[in-house]
Design a protein around this motif. Structure first.
Motif, PDB file in Angstrom:
ATOM      1  N   TYR A 147       0.827  -1.201   0.000  1.00  0.00           N
ATOM      2  CA  TYR A 147       0.000   0.000   0.000  1.00  0.00           C
ATOM      3  C   TYR A 147       0.875   1.271   0.000  1.00  0.00           C
ATOM      4  O   TYR A 147       0.619   2.230  -0.740  1.00  0.00           O
ATOM      5  N   GLY A 148       1.889   1.239   0.844  1.00  0.00           N
ATOM      6  CA  GLY A 148       2.782   2.405   0.923  1.00  0.00           C
ATOM      7  C   GLY A 148       3.520   2.663  -0.373  1.00  0.00           C
ATOM      8  O   GLY A 148       3.627   3.805  -0.837  1.00  0.00           O
ATOM      9  N   ILE A 149       4.057   1.590  -0.996  1.00  0.00           N
ATOM     10  CA  ILE A 149       4.774   1.748  -2.264  1.00  0.00           C
ATOM     11  C   ILE A 149       3.836   2.256  -3.344  1.00  0.00           C
ATOM     12  O   ILE A 149       4.189   3.123  -4.150  1.00  0.00           O
ATOM     13  N   PHE A 170       2.043   6.663  -6.788  1.00  0.00           N
ATOM     14  CA  PHE A 170       0.922   7.489  -7.224  1.00  0.00           C
ATOM     15  C   PHE A 170       1.235   8.974  -7.046  1.00  0.00           C
ATOM     16  O   PHE A 170       0.960   9.795  -7.931  1.00  0.00           O
ATOM     17  N   MET A 171       1.834   9.310  -5.905  1.00  0.00           N
ATOM     18  CA  MET A 171       2.179  10.712  -5.663  1.00  0.00           C
ATOM     19  C   MET A 171       3.266  11.193  -6.616  1.00  0.00           C
ATOM     20  O   MET A 171       3.209  12.321  -7.132  1.00  0.00           O
ATOM     21  N   VAL A 172       4.259  10.358  -6.875  1.00  0.00           N
ATOM     22  CA  VAL A 172       5.311  10.726  -7.838  1.00  0.00           C
ATOM     23  C   VAL A 172       4.728  10.940  -9.222  1.00  0.00           C
ATOM     24  O   VAL A 172       5.102  11.863  -9.951  1.00  0.00           O
ATOM     25  N   GLY A 173       3.777  10.087  -9.595  1.00  0.00           N
ATOM     26  CA  GLY A 173       3.126  10.255 -10.892  1.00  0.00           C
ATOM     27  C   GLY A 173       2.356  11.554 -10.985  1.00  0.00           C
ATOM     28  O   GLY A 173       2.411  12.250 -12.005  1.00  0.00           O
ATOM     29  N   LEU A 174       1.635  11.911  -9.906  1.00  0.00           N
ATOM     30  CA  LEU A 174       0.908  13.177  -9.911  1.00  0.00           C
ATOM     31  C   LEU A 174       1.852  14.370 -10.020  1.00  0.00           C
ATOM     32  O   LEU A 174       1.592  15.316 -10.773  1.00  0.00           O
ATOM     33  N   VAL A 175       2.956  14.333  -9.274  1.00  0.00           N
ATOM     34  CA  VAL A 175       3.928  15.431  -9.328  1.00  0.00           C
ATOM     35  C   VAL A 175       4.536  15.541 -10.725  1.00  0.00           C
ATOM     36  O   VAL A 175       4.709  16.635 -11.271  1.00  0.00           O
ATOM     37  N   SER A 176       4.856  14.400 -11.329  1.00  0.00           N
ATOM     38  CA  SER A 176       5.430  14.412 -12.673  1.00  0.00           C
ATOM     39  C   SER A 176       4.454  14.985 -13.692  1.00  0.00           C
ATOM     40  O   SER A 176       4.835  15.791 -14.553  1.00  0.00           O
TER      41      SER A 176
END
Length: 198
Positions: A31-33, A38-44
């Protein structure tokens, strides 16, 4: 269970049940990974979107600038000047390079004199040699002027003398290419102490 004299353990758990067991054990890590990715994808995605917006804005500004008549004139003149510069550098002979070097020395001397409030009485630059006579407002000012020239005229050995006569400070400085005087530079204060003549 024995088989040919060796103990063999047989896992009779179904494969789907094993995967479920692994998932149940490490589900929080997964879940954490997943959340991190997901957050890295949103930032990108956000960075790509903002970068594209900046690119579009700069593109519009550049096209507007290229359409400006004044910009076209300046660009054309700049291109002509650069072409002349490259032509001059390409056709520069050794004698012309010597003249350019001497002109640079004169500019250094005059610029430093104006900055240090020095009045030049005599200036001679010829064949890699420099001779200067001038008047300063103080002994310290004259010595500072000579010291600055010693630093700025790289490749030359310069030395000078400073004299004081009834409140008037005069100096004389000479310099030549370092290869003619391999002994190295000496400090102006050691070379010639100031003499007060009243």
């Amino acid at each position: 269970m024995a088989w040919d004299g060796k103990d063999t353990c047989i896992n009779l758990m179904p494969r789907s049940l094993r995967w479920h067991s692994l998932w149940h054990t490490y589900r929080y890590y997964l879940y954490g990974i997943s959340l991190i990715y997901f957050m890295v994808g949103l930032v990108s995605l956000y960075m790509c979107w903002t970068s594209y917006g900046v690119y579009e804005q700069q593109k519009v500004e550049y096209l507007n600038l290229r359409a400006n008549d004044q910009y076209r004139v300046v660009e054309q003149k700049y291109s002509e000047l650069m072409a002349i510069k490259h032509k001059i550098l390409k056709n520069t002979s050794d004698s012309n390079k010597v003249n350019i070097y001497q002109n640079s020395i004169v500019l250094y001397i005059l610029d430093t004199a104006m900055d240090q409030h020095i009045s030049l009485q005599h200036l001679d630059v010829k064949d890699g040699r420099v001779s200067i006579d001038g008047i300063g407002t103080s002994d310290e000012g004259c010595r500072k002027y000579i010291a600055i020239l010693q630093q700025r005229l790289s490749g030359m050995e310069c030395h000078g003398t400073v004299k004081a006569d009834k409140g008037v400070y005069t100096f004389h400085m000479e310099g030549s290419k370092r290869e003619h005087h391999p002994t190295g530079q000496q400090d102006t204060n050691d070379r010639s102490p100031v003499g007060d003549n009243n």
